[in-house]
Every structure is written in structure tokens, then in C-alpha cells.
Design a protein around this motif. Structure first.
Motif, short mmCIF file in Angstrom:
data_model
loop_
_atom_site.label_atom_id
_atom_site.label_comp_id
_atom_site.label_asym_id
_atom_site.label_seq_id
_atom_site.Cartn_x
_atom_site.Cartn_y
_atom_site.Cartn_z
N GLY A 15 0.81 -1.20 0.00
CA GLY A 15 0.00 0.00 0.00
C GLY A 15 0.85 1.26 0.00
O GLY A 15 1.99 1.25 0.45
N TRP A 16 0.26 2.30 -0.52
CA TRP A 16 0.86 3.64 -0.46
C TRP A 16 -0.04 4.53 0.41
O TRP A 16 -1.27 4.48 0.29
CB TRP A 16 0.99 4.27 -1.84
CG TRP A 16 2.15 3.79 -2.64
CD1 TRP A 16 2.13 2.87 -3.65
CD2 TRP A 16 3.52 4.23 -2.52
NE1 TRP A 16 3.40 2.71 -4.16
CE2 TRP A 16 4.26 3.53 -3.48
CE3 TRP A 16 4.18 5.13 -1.70
CZ2 TRP A 16 5.63 3.70 -3.65
CZ3 TRP A 16 5.54 5.31 -1.86
CH2 TRP A 16 6.25 4.60 -2.82
N PHE A 17 0.60 5.34 1.21
CA PHE A 17 -0.08 6.28 2.07
C PHE A 17 0.62 7.63 1.94
O PHE A 17 1.73 7.72 1.43
CB PHE A 17 -0.03 5.83 3.53
CG PHE A 17 -0.78 4.57 3.80
CD1 PHE A 17 -0.25 3.33 3.46
CD2 PHE A 17 -2.04 4.61 4.38
CE1 PHE A 17 -0.97 2.16 3.69
CE2 PHE A 17 -2.76 3.46 4.62
CZ PHE A 17 -2.23 2.23 4.27
N ARG A 18 -0.04 8.65 2.44
CA ARG A 18 0.61 9.96 2.48
C ARG A 18 0.17 10.70 3.74
O ARG A 18 -0.91 10.46 4.27
CB ARG A 18 0.28 10.77 1.23
CG ARG A 18 -1.18 11.15 1.07
CD ARG A 18 -1.39 11.80 -0.29
NE ARG A 18 -2.78 12.23 -0.49
CZ ARG A 18 -3.23 12.72 -1.63
NH1 ARG A 18 -2.42 12.86 -2.68
NH2 ARG A 18 -4.50 13.09 -1.73
N GLN A 19 1.05 11.60 4.15
CA GLN A 19 0.74 12.41 5.32
C GLN A 19 1.22 13.82 5.08
O GLN A 19 2.44 14.06 4.93
CB GLN A 19 1.38 11.83 6.58
CG GLN A 19 0.94 12.51 7.85
CD GLN A 19 1.20 11.68 9.09
OE1 GLN A 19 1.98 10.73 9.08
NE2 GLN A 19 0.53 12.03 10.18
N ALA A 20 0.28 14.74 5.02
CA ALA A 20 0.60 16.14 4.84
C ALA A 20 0.85 16.78 6.20
O ALA A 20 0.36 16.29 7.21
CB ALA A 20 -0.55 16.84 4.12
N PRO A 21 1.59 17.87 6.22
CA PRO A 21 1.88 18.53 7.50
C PRO A 21 0.61 18.89 8.24
O PRO A 21 -0.31 19.49 7.67
CB PRO A 21 2.64 19.79 7.06
CG PRO A 21 3.24 19.44 5.76
CD PRO A 21 2.26 18.53 5.09
N GLY A 22 0.54 18.49 9.50
CA GLY A 22 -0.61 18.82 10.32
C GLY A 22 -1.85 18.00 10.06
O GLY A 22 -2.90 18.27 10.64
N LYS A 23 -1.73 16.99 9.20
CA LYS A 23 -2.90 16.17 8.88
C LYS A 23 -2.63 14.71 9.22
O LYS A 23 -1.49 14.29 9.38
CB LYS A 23 -3.25 16.31 7.40
CG LYS A 23 -3.69 17.70 7.00
CD LYS A 23 -4.21 17.73 5.57
CE LYS A 23 -4.72 19.09 5.19
NZ LYS A 23 -5.25 19.13 3.81
N GLU A 24 -3.70 13.94 9.28
CA GLU A 24 -3.57 12.52 9.57
C GLU A 24 -3.10 11.77 8.32
O GLU A 24 -3.27 12.23 7.19
CB GLU A 24 -4.90 11.97 10.06
CG GLU A 24 -5.33 12.53 11.41
CD GLU A 24 -6.56 11.84 11.96
OE1 GLU A 24 -6.92 12.13 13.12
OE2 GLU A 24 -7.15 11.01 11.25
N ARG A 25 -2.57 10.60 8.57
CA ARG A 25 -2.13 9.76 7.47
C ARG A 25 -3.34 9.37 6.62
O ARG A 25 -4.40 9.03 7.14
CB ARG A 25 -1.44 8.52 8.01
CG ARG A 25 -0.81 7.64 6.96
CD ARG A 25 0.04 6.58 7.62
NE ARG A 25 1.19 7.18 8.30
CZ ARG A 25 2.07 6.47 9.00
NH1 ARG A 25 1.94 5.16 9.13
NH2 ARG A 25 3.08 7.07 9.58
N GLU A 26 -3.16 9.38 5.31
CA GLU A 26 -4.25 9.11 4.38
C GLU A 26 -3.88 7.94 3.47
O GLU A 26 -2.78 7.91 2.89
CB GLU A 26 -4.51 10.35 3.51
CG GLU A 26 -5.57 10.16 2.45
CD GLU A 26 -5.66 11.33 1.49
OE1 GLU A 26 -6.61 11.38 0.68
OE2 GLU A 26 -4.76 12.20 1.51
N PHE A 27 -4.80 7.00 3.35
CA PHE A 27 -4.61 5.90 2.42
C PHE A 27 -4.66 6.41 0.98
O PHE A 27 -5.50 7.25 0.65
CB PHE A 27 -5.70 4.85 2.64
CG PHE A 27 -5.82 3.84 1.53
CD1 PHE A 27 -6.80 3.95 0.57
CD2 PHE A 27 -4.92 2.79 1.44
CE1 PHE A 27 -6.92 3.04 -0.45
CE2 PHE A 27 -5.02 1.88 0.41
CZ PHE A 27 -6.02 2.00 -0.54
N VAL A 28 -3.76 5.89 0.14
CA VAL A 28 -3.72 6.33 -1.26
C VAL A 28 -4.11 5.19 -2.20
O VAL A 28 -5.01 5.33 -3.03
CB VAL A 28 -2.32 6.85 -1.63
CG1 VAL A 28 -2.23 7.15 -3.12
CG2 VAL A 28 -1.97 8.08 -0.81
#
Length: 119
Positions: A32-45
């Protein structure tokens, strides 16, 4: 299994970028790939099955991102097209045994690679 994501960088909106996730040893996991933007929760991609036959995407990237894998190279890719500033984040790859289950439950996590999309 050890995972390492790379390929991030600074691009402009509308550009493309391909991320790679290299796995140590034989990779027989769902990836899986995920992403996390500054100040935000980790998001499934996105995620991909062991053979690569099945893929699944979040609505936010569907139609723009493509996940693929090369099991001979123990590498999973994330091709990102039509990038937007809101795609800016640290991107991480992860591995687990099963296809079904919670989108966020993975057994192994790699270090992230940073993607910045300027407007």
C-alpha cells in the motif's frame, strides 16, 4: 520485510512523478501507499495485490495515480499524474499479508519520501 520509498521531489502543478518502494527480500505482500501532509492525519492512497492483478484507490487520487509492482525487482511503484498542490505530503509504503481488511492496518512500514507540488 524492510521497505524504502524514494523518488519524491519538488514539481509543479500538472506535472507527473513516479515513486518507488523497494522491499528487502522476496516481496509476497499486499502493498500500500499512504501519504501524510503537514498537520494532517495519514491518508490511504492505493494498494495492490501480491500478483498485481488487483488494485484499489482512494477517491482523491483515482484516475490520476496508478499503483503497480515488479515482483522480480521487489519494487512497487506509484505513478502520479496531474499533480495538485493538495497532493503535497510525505508518501510512505507499507506491506501486509492479506488483501481484505482495514485500509490502514499494515504490518510493515517504510520511511517516507517527500513530494511537494507547487502551484
Amino acid at each position: 520485510v524492510q521497505l524504502q520509498a524514494f523518488g519524491g521531489g519538488l514539481v509543479q502543478a500538472g506535472d507527473s512523478l513516479r515513486l518507488s518502494c523497494a522491499a528487502s527480500g522476496r516481496n509476497s505482500y499486499v502493498m500500500g501507499w499512504f501519504r501524510q501532509a503537514p498537520g494532517k492525519e495519514r491518508e490511504f492512497v492505493a494498494r495492490i495485490s501480491r500478483s498485481g492483478a488487483w488494485t484499489y484507490y482512494s477517491e482523491s487520487v483515482k484516475g490520476r495515480f496508478t499503483i503497480s509492482r515488479d515482483n522480480a525487482r521487489n519494487t512497487v511503484y506509484l505513478q502520479m499524474n496531474s499533480l495538485k498542490p493538495e497532493d503535497t505530503a510525505v508518501y510512505l509504503c507499507a506491506a501486509r499479508l492479506g488483501w481484505s481488511g482495514d485500509d490502514y492496518e499494515y504490518d510493515y512500514w517504510g520511511q517516507g519520501t517527500e513530494v511537494t507540488v507547487s502551484s
